[in-house]
Scaffold this motif. Sequence first.
Motif, mmCIF file in Angstrom:
data_model
loop_
_atom_site.group_PDB
_atom_site.id
_atom_site.type_symbol
_atom_site.label_atom_id
_atom_site.label_comp_id
_atom_site.label_asym_id
_atom_site.label_seq_id
_atom_site.Cartn_x
_atom_site.Cartn_y
_atom_site.Cartn_z
ATOM 1 N N GLN A 24 28.908 -12.317 12.950
ATOM 2 C CA GLN A 24 28.762 -11.989 14.578
ATOM 3 C C GLN A 24 27.930 -13.412 14.738
ATOM 4 O O GLN A 24 27.094 -13.750 14.039
ATOM 5 N N PHE A 25 27.983 -13.792 16.261
ATOM 6 C CA PHE A 25 27.090 -14.805 16.343
ATOM 7 C C PHE A 25 27.346 -15.045 18.186
ATOM 8 O O PHE A 25 27.784 -14.127 19.090
ATOM 9 N N LEU A 32 28.820 -11.622 22.667
ATOM 10 C CA LEU A 32 28.619 -11.388 20.850
ATOM 11 C C LEU A 32 30.203 -12.125 20.884
ATOM 12 O O LEU A 32 31.225 -11.425 21.231
ATOM 13 N N LYS A 33 30.311 -12.462 19.973
ATOM 14 C CA LYS A 33 31.327 -13.855 19.166
ATOM 15 C C LYS A 33 31.493 -12.681 17.566
ATOM 16 O O LYS A 33 30.585 -12.007 17.189
ATOM 17 N N ASN A 34 32.790 -12.443 17.303
ATOM 18 C CA ASN A 34 32.334 -12.538 16.057
ATOM 19 C C ASN A 34 33.779 -12.504 15.113
ATOM 20 O O ASN A 34 34.853 -12.723 16.054
ATOM 21 N N ILE A 57 35.234 -21.223 22.504
ATOM 22 C CA ILE A 57 33.500 -20.783 23.420
ATOM 23 C C ILE A 57 32.720 -21.709 24.252
ATOM 24 O O ILE A 57 32.988 -22.701 24.016
ATOM 25 N N ALA A 58 31.953 -20.570 24.629
ATOM 26 C CA ALA A 58 30.892 -21.094 25.689
ATOM 27 C C ALA A 58 29.816 -22.702 25.663
ATOM 28 O O ALA A 58 29.345 -21.918 24.329
ATOM 29 N N GLY A 59 29.666 -23.984 25.428
ATOM 30 C CA GLY A 59 28.655 -24.216 25.165
ATOM 31 C C GLY A 59 29.332 -25.238 24.249
ATOM 32 O O GLY A 59 29.403 -26.187 24.082
ATOM 33 N N LYS A 214 23.488 -3.575 22.881
ATOM 34 C CA LYS A 214 24.207 -3.377 23.197
ATOM 35 C C LYS A 214 25.568 -2.859 22.984
ATOM 36 O O LYS A 214 26.328 -2.304 23.545
ATOM 37 N N MET A 215 25.862 -3.885 22.396
ATOM 38 C CA MET A 215 27.141 -2.867 21.079
ATOM 39 C C MET A 215 27.249 -1.368 21.031
ATOM 40 O O MET A 215 28.446 -0.935 21.275
#
Length: 378
Positions: A24-25, A32-34, A57-59, A214-215
Amino acid sequence: MGNYTREEILAMAEEEDVEFIRLQFTDMFGTLKNIAITARELPRALDNQCVVYGSHIAGIVGEKEPDLILYPDYDTFSILPWRPQQGKVARLICDMRRADGSEHEMSSRYILKKTAQAAEEAGYTCYVDPECEFFLFHIDDNGMPTTVSHEKAGYLDVSPVDLGENARRDMVLTLEDMGFEVESSHHETAPAQHEIALHYGEAREMADEVMTFKMAVRTVAKRHGLHATFMPKPRREVNGSAMHIHFSLFKNGKNIKNTYEEVQMEASNLKNMVVLKNLPSNIVDEAIIILKNSKKIKKLEKVENNKTTNKKEKQTTQKDYILKEAEMLVNSYVSKIENKEDKKFADNKMQQKYKKIKKYSIVTTIIGAIEFILLLTL
């Protein structure tokens, strides 16, 4: 959060029958992404050999070289308790890095880490205590979230009015299974609104915990046929949600706020002693100003900073230098005040009492009380 080595993670994955690992990152907007890998690929992931394409991916969008290398943080290894107990699923939170191994400056986790490291270099550590608020709404026949709730409960209400009590209980138990320290949970002010407060921790650790929180909350809510939302204002007619964050800033193992209050108290006590001894209070105020602004003292501090590397030794040495110099300054200053007061208040009774007090007593009284103030410059 654990304190694991590469070998320990591989051993735990085998002992716990872990089949999948989520790497995850977090993107620039805190989403959250993974990617999921099998246990066979875990050694490769732990050696920082997993690559993701970051062009969406944002950014990262628009970069010429969007490939990102995921660097797992070993201390974030955790088994997800809501997944199957045979063929378990674990997760690792990762840092995003470029192909050359350098940190990606648009990584929100890196930005926080960089800020925390800068604070640590200055001697500060920030601790955070979050209180997370969220709503539990119904889902429609198609499984899509709504903003509908039949609940009418309010602040600190209990069942049967609080219809989300069982879901909230399962959330707390799930979080504790993952190693979280939950301080409390309760119904909030608005209908269907809830709060779970986490025990305080270092800022970087708590940022990871909030993302995991949150997840976990959304997953458990779904198992209860509900949708958990952290939107600040999902319904116009009721109170919105927030995340109250309690901050405490420590320097050299001591809470700065408490230190400031102690100094203020010492200064107040000093002035009280001056009044009790019938000494002119302007001696204290002016002496403190001279001591704190003394170029000689600051020069001595700078010299000792360069000479000494050990923190405790440095503080002790600086303190000795400051107090020695302070005593000389106060001795000199008190002599001037005595001469001035002798001429100005020759016939005053208070001055007569003051002249009887030895210079040494004045010096030790002032030095002992303003020691805390002087140490603020360390």
